[in-house]
Structure formats: structure tokens, C-alpha cells
Design a protein around this motif. Structure first.
Motif, PDB file in Angstrom:
ATOM      1  N   HIS A 291       0.838  -1.205   0.000  1.00 24.23           N
ATOM      2  CA  HIS A 291       0.000   0.000   0.000  1.00 24.23           C
ATOM      3  C   HIS A 291       0.874   1.256   0.000  1.00 24.23           C
ATOM      4  O   HIS A 291       1.811   1.367   0.779  1.00 24.23           O
ATOM      5  CB  HIS A 291      -0.899  -0.029   1.247  1.00 24.23           C
ATOM      6  N   CYS A 292       0.577   2.187  -0.852  1.00 23.50           N
ATOM      7  CA  CYS A 292       1.339   3.439  -1.004  1.00 23.50           C
ATOM      8  C   CYS A 292       2.753   3.204  -1.541  1.00 23.50           C
ATOM      9  O   CYS A 292       3.572   4.129  -1.520  1.00 23.50           O
ATOM     10  CB  CYS A 292       1.441   4.215   0.302  1.00 23.50           C
ATOM     11  N   GLN A 313      -9.652  -5.766  -9.445  1.00 31.65           N
ATOM     12  CA  GLN A 313     -10.509  -4.860  -8.666  1.00 31.65           C
ATOM     13  C   GLN A 313      -9.684  -3.984  -7.718  1.00 31.65           C
ATOM     14  O   GLN A 313      -9.874  -2.768  -7.678  1.00 31.65           O
ATOM     15  CB  GLN A 313     -11.573  -5.688  -7.934  1.00 31.65           C
ATOM     16  N   PRO A 314      -8.745  -4.549  -6.948  1.00 34.32           N
ATOM     17  CA  PRO A 314      -7.922  -3.680  -6.091  1.00 34.32           C
ATOM     18  C   PRO A 314      -7.165  -2.608  -6.874  1.00 34.32           C
ATOM     19  O   PRO A 314      -7.041  -1.476  -6.408  1.00 34.32           O
ATOM     20  CB  PRO A 314      -6.942  -4.646  -5.438  1.00 34.32           C
ATOM     21  N   LEU A 315      -6.697  -2.949  -8.082  1.00 36.73           N
ATOM     22  CA  LEU A 315      -5.953  -1.962  -8.864  1.00 36.73           C
ATOM     23  C   LEU A 315      -6.864  -0.796  -9.238  1.00 36.73           C
ATOM     24  O   LEU A 315      -6.429   0.341  -9.322  1.00 36.73           O
ATOM     25  CB  LEU A 315      -5.395  -2.596 -10.133  1.00 36.73           C
ATOM     26  N   GLU A 316      -8.120  -1.109  -9.468  1.00 37.46           N
ATOM     27  CA  GLU A 316      -9.059  -0.069  -9.870  1.00 37.46           C
ATOM     28  C   GLU A 316      -9.454   0.790  -8.666  1.00 37.46           C
ATOM     29  O   GLU A 316      -9.510   1.994  -8.748  1.00 37.46           O
ATOM     30  CB  GLU A 316     -10.291  -0.736 -10.480  1.00 37.46           C
ATOM     31  N   GLU A 317      -9.754   0.139  -7.534  1.00 36.49           N
ATOM     32  CA  GLU A 317     -10.347   0.854  -6.410  1.00 36.49           C
ATOM     33  C   GLU A 317      -9.352   1.222  -5.321  1.00 36.49           C
ATOM     34  O   GLU A 317      -9.652   2.031  -4.455  1.00 36.49           O
ATOM     35  CB  GLU A 317     -11.455   0.002  -5.779  1.00 36.49           C
ATOM     36  N   ALA A 329     -13.495  -7.543   5.764  1.00 36.99           N
ATOM     37  CA  ALA A 329     -12.473  -6.544   6.035  1.00 36.99           C
ATOM     38  C   ALA A 329     -12.199  -5.769   4.765  1.00 36.99           C
ATOM     39  O   ALA A 329     -12.244  -6.319   3.664  1.00 36.99           O
ATOM     40  CB  ALA A 329     -11.193  -7.220   6.531  1.00 36.99           C
ATOM     41  N   ASP A 330     -11.940  -4.485   4.901  1.00 35.65           N
ATOM     42  CA  ASP A 330     -11.495  -3.662   3.785  1.00 35.65           C
ATOM     43  C   ASP A 330     -10.013  -3.400   3.987  1.00 35.65           C
ATOM     44  O   ASP A 330      -9.626  -2.744   4.949  1.00 35.65           O
ATOM     45  CB  ASP A 330     -12.258  -2.331   3.747  1.00 35.65           C
ATOM     46  N   LEU A 331      -9.202  -3.961   3.097  1.00 34.50           N
ATOM     47  CA  LEU A 331      -7.755  -3.814   3.243  1.00 34.50           C
ATOM     48  C   LEU A 331      -7.273  -2.779   2.238  1.00 34.50           C
ATOM     49  O   LEU A 331      -7.523  -2.925   1.042  1.00 34.50           O
ATOM     50  CB  LEU A 331      -7.075  -5.155   2.976  1.00 34.50           C
ATOM     51  N   PRO A 332      -6.604  -1.724   2.680  1.00 36.88           N
ATOM     52  CA  PRO A 332      -6.137  -0.727   1.713  1.00 36.88           C
ATOM     53  C   PRO A 332      -5.089  -1.342   0.797  1.00 36.88           C
ATOM     54  O   PRO A 332      -4.278  -2.152   1.239  1.00 36.88           O
ATOM     55  CB  PRO A 332      -5.536   0.366   2.596  1.00 36.88           C
ATOM     56  N   ALA A 333      -5.143  -1.019  -0.472  1.00 37.49           N
ATOM     57  CA  ALA A 333      -4.183  -1.582  -1.431  1.00 37.49           C
ATOM     58  C   ALA A 333      -4.008  -0.625  -2.598  1.00 37.49           C
ATOM     59  O   ALA A 333      -4.297  -0.954  -3.740  1.00 37.49           O
ATOM     60  CB  ALA A 333      -4.663  -2.939  -1.920  1.00 37.49           C
ATOM     61  N   ARG A 334      -3.556   0.577  -2.339  1.00 31.05           N
ATOM     62  CA  ARG A 334      -3.296   1.531  -3.420  1.00 31.05           C
ATOM     63  C   ARG A 334      -1.844   1.358  -3.812  1.00 31.05           C
ATOM     64  O   ARG A 334      -0.947   1.860  -3.155  1.00 31.05           O
ATOM     65  CB  ARG A 334      -3.574   2.944  -2.924  1.00 31.05           C
ATOM     66  N   VAL A 335      -1.614   0.577  -4.855  1.00 27.90           N
ATOM     67  CA  VAL A 335      -0.234   0.234  -5.193  1.00 27.90           C
ATOM     68  C   VAL A 335       0.129   0.750  -6.578  1.00 27.90           C
ATOM     69  O   VAL A 335      -0.732   0.990  -7.413  1.00 27.90           O
ATOM     70  CB  VAL A 335      -0.014  -1.292  -5.177  1.00 27.90           C
TER      71      VAL A 335
END
Lengths: 500, 387
Positions: A291-292, A313-317, A329-335
Motif C-alpha cells: 500500500h502506497c 478490482q484492487p488496482l481499480e479501487e 475486512a477492507d484492506l487498503p491496497a493503493r499500489v
């Protein structure tokens, strides 16, 4: 006799407050834990009894019932040991209720009464709010990131003595200065003008990058130098990253994670290990650990196709929404996704005629990458092995610090447009703040007319062109040249579209 | 022993004979053994003697165990279902070109029209399964030019050069187009990919897809090598478009040399490993052909046959236009391209310009028709045409 102690448990990367209620009454001696405990929590019975006895306190020869409330929440991990032990001591009146009221307790007990560190201390302490919290000494530095009232102790006797005010809380050993791991320097990459530029643009605009090339063309070398180009994390991002790393039990230097993380999972990774999940704990996956920062998938073609598609989906959101029957759980994944792969199974496909793979083998290899995933790469470059002259002599390219300065200026320009980086610009924002010059428009038009560019591709090229322009001059206009470079930086896709 | 032709022409084969021949072909025997079994005898009798264990060629009865009763009817049903006709060496309908061959297949399964195997002069266009883009294009164009001029194309339906040549032959819409022939190493109904199946169906409309195996019979690696002799026997000239130094196409070349069939090869770049085999063939005396018109000229010289239409309308390789009027940046990128196909990296290093300047210059050159990109590589047109 009843005692209620505050503690916390972990679900995903989120801490949740737990009330540990301990009831001691007359009856056949027994020790029961209820309230949706998992195996580690149920096993705490034996650890807690041994720790209490080893610390020199009596164990009540009566009926002990522990309830973990709220009972709908699944409790996991050994972090509740200390709260259960303190609860038993309070219920048997070895500790006064006034000593423990309003204080949270988190820690795993050893059989000798020692306090062991637990994973996820940051989110768990955070969940208890401003209340004072007692944690294992090894976790004090991490816990202090989110709460000012943290007390550390090495074992159960120290906790009891301090609570009875017989001794002061032991001094926490000062946290070692956070070590920033040295990132390899970009100047070590000889030649490779295209690859170097692609890495710079990826860092500046947050564009996902696909590196294609034969073995030995420097794909991994370039990817490992990307985190060094990214600016340090903001305070808010740093806290969030630290929270995720703490929840995953990553060894920390005891301080805030200030540099963007770099995660490079092996291509045998399973879906759960990559995006997170699991049945009981809902552990964050590699995407959340990055993340980040940078998620680097080396040998992209060797990952299981289903595992890769789980990343879409994680890449998009920027967030992984894990949903299981027993919890969510909502796991942050802005990569920033960086992937490297060979152009074909033999690896030589990027060199004309050198490939000996049959068409069928190539098609099979490329089919492993779904079109939607491929579409998420704004940048795709095809690398070739550097020339001998560049390797041995040659002029060293710009160093990480020079490029990082340009990247920071470009990221600064993006924030004036209201986004963290240009990859996040909506198409409306693109039109509003990044107008195309007439020459650039006609260049893109020609590409659209010949079918070399799709409508979705157009916006991706547009964003990359803005980033390229920002690297030149953060406030300058976007010209035909920038668009041409943006197109060149995704031309590597052509090596893969031999799907006849 | 009487010649096989005589044996069957006295009393024509009946359906039961064909069924027994097909069943024998499904047993996985080598072509030579199958031929020995069927030589001068009626398939029905051979099958009967094998089944009863009294055949001299099968003293230990191993083959007898595989001759299950009912197999001929089963194989025949499958042949009929797949629309295949069964041709037996020596019987009516068997192609004359093959009948004289010392290694002729004893039984052939044909999808489409078996009669086309004999009519026009044929060129076998073969090559590697992993060709360069240029090779694929050359094969496609050659197939198209040959078929358009009335010369049949024979090939193996392997992905790569074979498929490209046959697709080319099927792509032309002229009235004089000649039927193509595909010789496959598997059973005709078990082709690997959808592309091959599509192409086979298209070929069978006017031409023929032939195999030595009946439907459903398992293939083996060696089958692909031995079917090459059928291609060589059917062809008047064998053209190898691209082949690696030890490529499978060289099996066809050896088979052609044994039959005194002319061998031609397309020259390729010394840097292209897929041209190593063909360049070596040229060194050792193969005819040199560059394209379809060269192949046609060779074919008509060898067979004294006149092509149905001249290829005067075939476009010559585009020569680079004048480079005057280019700005200095574009000119230097154009010069740097030379006769090579280069990645962006190499161009940036060769010109010393920035990546964005090179990218823009290439875009402009592409618009002016002076550069083309293929698979991320740039070249002048004619050096690496896009397929």
C-alpha cells in the motif's frame, strides 16, 4: 465475583475493542472461555494459568468463566492473554477494580509470566482510543505512534506491581532510530534509456508499468530502483502503512514506515497471499503490504491467471474488499504495480527471429495474461540486453536523487489538479486541465483512425503524456512530442499482441 | 507376386475392403509394414487372416490381438461421419502421382476432393513453426501468388509457415485459383487449434486435406516426419521459406532429393536464426526464390507448364521515398534505422537524441510512410513489412 477488562483484537487491518469479562464463583474448578474465540484464544487458558502461577499468584480453585464481548465478533490471536490474566487476578481480588478501570491490556503471555509482543499492535491500540494501554515492552515504540498513554512491561509481575502502585512502570527502552533501507541507485543501470525513462514516468504519474524483455535485460534491476524515486510518505499515509504492516506482523524497526514499501512476491503466490483473506484472521495480502508503495510481480507470466485477475478490482479501487462467511475486512491496497515478464517462453521473443517458440506456445504464454489486466498497464516497454560497451564503460545515467527531484516536482503539479498523481485523473479532469495542442490531437486522431489506439487507451496515453510533460516542466503545456513519447512508452504491448 | 494395381483392377474393391483397409490403418503400424501387409492382397482377406492368427507377417499373434471384430465397421462409420473417403493403393481413385512412389501410403484418408491430387502442377511451400514476421508474410504472399496463377499449393498445416502459405492460397479470389492440398500428420479430425481446423475446412471446400490416419487414431511425433514424404511426392518443387538449422522442414527437403524433386529456398538475413536452414540450402545448391513469381517461373521451367495469369500486377517491394524535406531530426532517425529493425533503446543510443525526440520523429516518419513498427521494433518499409 466479576471483573471486566478492556482489550482488543484484530480483523483484517482493523482493531476492534473487546471486553474481557471474567467471572469466578464457587463450583467444581474449571476454566472456560466463551465468545467466539479461535484456537489461539482457547489455548490461552493453559498459558494464562501457567503464567499466573509462575508469577507467584494463586490460581482460584473455583469455577472461572471468561466471556469475550461482543460475542458476535470473531477473536483471534494471543493478544488477549494479558487481559484474561489481569481479569482473573481482579476477580479474585488480588488487584483492586480501581487499579484496572479505564486501562486496556494487550499482550501474549509465556508460561513463565513473560509478556511477548503481538502482531497488529498499532491498529489494536488505536481501537482503544485515548485510554492508557499496557503492552509488551517490545511493542511500546509502535504503540506510541497512535497513543500517548502507553505503558510497557516485561512480565506479568511487573504489570501487577505497577498497577498496585508498588513500583513505577518500567522505563521503555528508547526506540532505535528508524532505519531507512538503502535503495539501489538508478545510476547503476547502464544504457537502457527507454527503461530508465519508463521507471521515472511510472514513479511520477503513478502509472502501472509492464517491463518486457529477454533474461538479462535489466527488468528486475530497474524495478528495484523504482521505490527510491518515489517521494517519502505523508504522515497520514505513513500511519496507514504502519498500521497494515503491524497487522501483518512485518518486523518493524519500531518506528513509522516513512519510505514507500516495496513488495516482490514469488510467482508461486496464491490468491489469498496476494490480495489478502484467509478464513479466520483475514490477513492483509502482498497488495496491501505494498500500500502506497510498489508491488513488483517478477515473471508475471508464471503467476496463476486466476491469481492475477484477483488483482484487477484492487488496482481499480485501491482497496481489497475481503468478504467471508465469518467476517469482512477492507484492506487498503493503493499500489503502483510493476510487472516484468519475458516476451515468450524461451525469453528471446523480443529479439527478431531469435525466438524458437512455436506460435502455439507463444499464444499459450500470452493467454495467461487477461486482456483487462493488460489494459491496466499504462506503460509497457520492451527492453533489450544492453550493449557490451554500455555495460563495461559508457556514461553513467542520472542518479536516483536527480530523477527523484523531478518526480517530486511532477507529483507536486498533480496535487494542484486535486489528485495524488496523474494516473488518478478522471477523463473530465483531463479535458479541463490538460488540453491537447492541435498537433497532438491530430497525432492521436491518426492512431485512433488506424485502430492502433482504443478509446480507453486514448485516456491512458493522455494521462501519461501529462506526466511526461510534468517531468519536463510542471507548468508547461503538453505538446505533440509528449504525446509521441507517451505512445512510445506503451509500444511494448505490441510485442505481446501476436495473438493470431 | 503380381503388381498391386493388377490385383485390384481385376476385381474392384467393395465397401467391405475399404472398411478393412481403414481398420488396418488405425492399428498404428508403420507405413512400410502397412504397405507390406496390403501388397497384392485384398484388404478383406488380409484382415480375415490377421484376425484368425494365420497371417505369416504376424507369427506371434500380437497384431491378431488388436484386430477386434467390428473394428472395420466402427472405423468406416467414423470416416463417413467425418466426410472422409478412403483411398487404397492400387485401387481405383488412388492418385497416380503417389502410386508410383516407392514409399506411397497404402491407405489414404481424404477430406474434400481426392481427384485434385493429380491435376495441376504443385509447389510444396513449407517451413518452420516459429518464423519471423517477414517469413510469415513471404509464405502468405507466395501461397496467394501460386494459387492465383493456377498452381496448387501443398503444405503440412503446421502453425507457422505452412499455415501462412495455405492461408495465402485460400485468400485469393481469382477465378483461376487452384485447389490446395494439406497433408496432416494427425488424424484429419484431431487438428490442434481452431485456426488449423478453420483452414482445413476452407481447403476441403475446393481442395483436399489428406492423412494416413483414420479419424480418432492417435498420432505420434514420428508421423509428422514421415508425412513429409507425401508432400514431397505430391509436389513438382519444394520451396522452403524459413527453416532453422535443424528444422523439421529439412525432412521434406531430404524426401524431395530422394525423389529428384527440385528444392528451392528463400534467402534470409544472416541475423535471422529462422533463415539459417534456408541459407544453408542455398549454399548447397537449392534454387533461389524470393517470392511467388520466382516460384512460378521455376515451376513452369521445370514442368513446361504455363501459368494461368502473369503476375505483372504484383507490387514490387516499396523502395524508400526521397528523404528530402525531412527535418534534420527525422533525417537522422531515418539514417540510424538503416537496413536494420531496431528497438527504441537502440535508436536513442544510435542517434544520441532524447527519447521523446526519437518517438516524435518516428511518428512523423510513419505518417510519411518512411518507417513501420512491428512488435515494438522500427524499420524502414520493405525491411520488415507488417503482416
Amino acid at each position: 465475583m466479576l471483573a471486566t477488562i478492556w482489550s482488543a483484537t484484530l480483523q483484517g487491518v482493523q482493531g476492534h475493542g473487546v471486553d474481557v469479562e471474567v467471572h469466578v464463583c464457587a463450583g467444581l474448578p474449571s476454566f472456560t472461555v466463551v465468545g467466539l474465540p479461535d484456537t489461539a484464544v482457547r489455548e490461552s487458558r493453559d498459558r494464562v494459568r501457567a503464567a499466573v502461577l509462575s508469577s507467584g499468584f494463586p490460581w482460584p480453585s473455583s469455577r472461572v468463566t471468561v466471556n469475550l464481548a461482543p460475542s458476535s465478533l470473531r477473536k483471534s490471536g494471543a493478544g488477549l492473554d494479558l487481559a484474561v490474566a489481569v481479569g482473573v487476578l481482579t476477580a479474585t481480588q488480588l488487584l483492586a477494580e480501581t487499579h484496572v478501570a479505564g486501562t486496556g491490556f494487550i499482550g501474549e503471555l509465556g508460561l513463565d509470566g513473560s509478556l511477548r509482543p503481538v502482531t497488529g499492535i498499532v491498529p489494536m491500540v488505536d481501537a482503544l482510543g485515548p485510554a492508557p494501554v499496557v503492552v509488551p515492552m517490545a511493542c511500546v515504540a509502535e504503540a506510541r505512534l497512535v497513543s500517548p498513554h502507553v505503558r510497557g512491561a516485561r512480565n506479568l509481575s511487573e504489570v501487577v506491581c505497577a498497577l498496585r502502585r508498588q513500583a513505577p512502570w518500567p522505563e521503555a527502552t528508547p526506540a532505535p532510530a528508524p532505519q531507512v533501507p538503502a535503495c539501489p541507485d538508478l545510476a547503476e543501470v547502464r544504457g537502457q534509456p527507454l527503461g530508465r525513462r519508463a521507471v521515472e514516468v511510472a514513479a511520477a504519474g503513478g502509472h502501472h508499468l509492464l517491463l518486457l524483455g529477454p533474461p538479462g535485460s535489466g527488468k528486475t534491476m530497474l524495478a528495484t530502483r523504482l521505490p527510491g524515486l518515489l517521494p517519502p510518505l505523508s504522515r497520514a499515509d505513513a500511519l496507514e502503512v504502519t498500521r497494515v504492516h503491524s497487522a501483518a506482523g512485518l518486523p518493524s524497526a519500531g518506528g513509522l514506515v516513512t519510505r514507500p514499501p516495496f513488495r516482490a512476491p514469488h510467482h508461486g503466490a496464491t490468491e489469498v497471499s496476494l490480495v489478502g483473506g484467509g478464513t479466520a484472521w483475514l490477513r492483509p495480502g502482498e497488495a496491501s503490504l505494498a500500500h502506497c508503495g510498489v508491488l513488483f510481480l517478477d515473471e508475471l507470466g508464471e503467476f496463476a491467471p486466476a491469481v492475477l485477475d484477483a488483482l484487477r478490482q484492487p488496482l481499480e479501487e485501491g482497496v481489497v474488499r475481503v468478504r467471508r462467511a465469518r467476517g469482512a475486512a477492507d484492506l487498503p491496497a493503493r499500489v503502483l504495480l510493476v510487472a516484468a515478464m519475458n516476451p515468450c517462453p524461451c525469453g528471446e521473443g523480443a529479439v527478431r527471429g531469435a525466438c524458437r517458440c512455436s506460435d502455439a506456445a507463444r499464444a499459450r504464454y500470452e493467454r495467461r495474461l487477461s486482456g483487462p489486466l493488460l489494459d491496466r498497464f499504462d506503460l509497457a516497454v520492451s527492453l533489450s540486453r544492453p550493449e557490451v560497451g554500455d555495460l563495461l564503460g559508457g556514461v553513467a545515467g542520472e542518479s536516483t536523487s536527480v530523477v527523484a527531484a523531478r518526480v517530486e516536482a511532477a507529483r507536486g503539479a498533480a496535487t494542484t489538479r486535486g489528485v495524488r498523481c496523474n494516473a488518478e485523473l478522471s477523463s473530465a479532469a483531463l479535458r479541463a486541465c490538460c488540453p491537447l495542442s492541435p498537433a497532438a490531437t491530430s497525432l492521436l486522431e491518426r492512431r485512433l483512425l488506424t485502430g492502433a489506439l482504443s478509446a480507453r487507451g486514448l485516456h491512458r496515453v493522455w494521462r501519461v503524456a501529462r506526466t511526461v510533460a510534468d517531468l519536463d516542466d510542471p507548468h508547461g503545456p503538453m505538446t505533440e512530442q509528449h504525446v509521441a513519447e507517451a505512445l512510445a512508452l506503451r509500444a511494448g504491448r505490441d510485442t505481446l499482441t501476436t495473438r493470431r | 507376386m503380381p503388381a498391386p494395381e493388377a490385383a485390384h483392377e481385376d476385381s474392384p474393391l467393395v465397401d467391405e475392403d475399404l472398411a478393412c483397409a481403414a481398420a488396418l490403418a488405425s492399428l498404428g503400424l508403420s507405413p512400410a509394414r502397412l504397405r507390406r501387409l496390403l501388397l497384392g492382397a485384398r484388404p478383406r482377406e488380409v484382415w480375415g487372416r490377421l484376425g484368425s492368427g494365420s497371417h505369416p507377417d504376424d507369427p506371434d499373434g500380437r497384431l491378431a490381438a488388436r484386430c477386434r471384430p467390428g473394428l472395420p465397421e466402427h472405423v468406416e462409420r467414423r470416416c463417413r461421419g467425418a466426410g472422409l473417403s478412403t483411398l487404397v493403393l492400387g485401387a481405383a481413385g488412388y492418385p497416380r502421382r503417389l502410386a508410383d512412389d516407392p514409399e506411397a501410403p497404402a491407405v489414404l484418408f481424404v477430406r474434400g476432393d481426392g481427384g485434385v491430387l493429380d491435376d495441376v502442377p504443385r509447389a510444396a511451400v513449407v517451413g518452420t513453426r516459429s518464423p519471423s514476421e517477414l517469413g510469415r508474410r513471404v509464405a502468405f504472399d507466395m501461397g496467394a501468388a501460386l494459387a492465383a496463377s493456377g498452381a496448387g499449393v501443398v503444405s503440412g498445416l503446421a502453425l507457422g509457415i505452412d499455415c501462412a502459405a495455405l492461408s495465402g492460397a485460400r485468400s485469393t479470389a481469382r477465378s483461376t485459383v487452384a485447389p490446395s492440398v494439406a497433408v496432416v500428420g494427425t488424424a484429419p479430425d484431431t487438428l490442434g487449434t481452431a485456426e488449423q481446423r478453420r483452414l482445413a475446412a476452407s481447403i476441403a471446400e475446393t481442395g483436399a486435406v489428406i492423412s494416413e490416419l483414420p479419424p480418432g487414431a492417435p498420432s505420434a511425433r514420428w508421423r509428422f516426419a514421415v508425412r513429409n514424404r507425401v508432400m514431397a511426392a505430391l509436389a513438382d518443387v519444394v520451396v522452403v521459406v524459413e527453416s532453422h538449422a535443424e528444422g523439421g522442414a529439412l525432412h521434406t527437403v531430404r524426401a524431395a532429393r530422394r525423389r529428384q524433386v527440385a528444392v528451392a529456398a528463400v534467402p534470409g538475413s544472416l541475423r535471422n536464426p529462422a533463415s539459417e536452414g534456408t541459407n544453408a540450402l542455398l549454399v548447397h545448391g537449392a534454387f533461389c526464390v524470393r517470392d511467388g513469381s520466382d516460384a512460378l517461373a521455376l515451376l513452369s521451367r521445370l514442368t513446361r507448364w504455363v501459368p494461368a495469369s502473369s503476375l505483372s500486377d504484383a507490387s514490387p517491394v516499396a523502395s524508400p521515398g526521397p528523404t528530402d524535406g525531412l527535418d534534420p531530426l527525422e533525417a537522422s532517425v531515418f539514417d540510424a534505422l538503416g537496413g536494420d529493425s531496431l528497438g527504441l533503446d537502440a535508436l536513442v543510443l544510435r542517434t544520441g537524441l532524447s527519447l521523446s525526440s526519437v518517438a516524435l520523429a518516428l511518428e512523423r516518419l510513419a505518417d510519411a510512410g518512411l518507417a513501420v513498427s512491428e512488435g515494438g521494433f522500427w524499420a524502414r518499409p520493405g525491411v520488415a513489412p507488417r503482416p
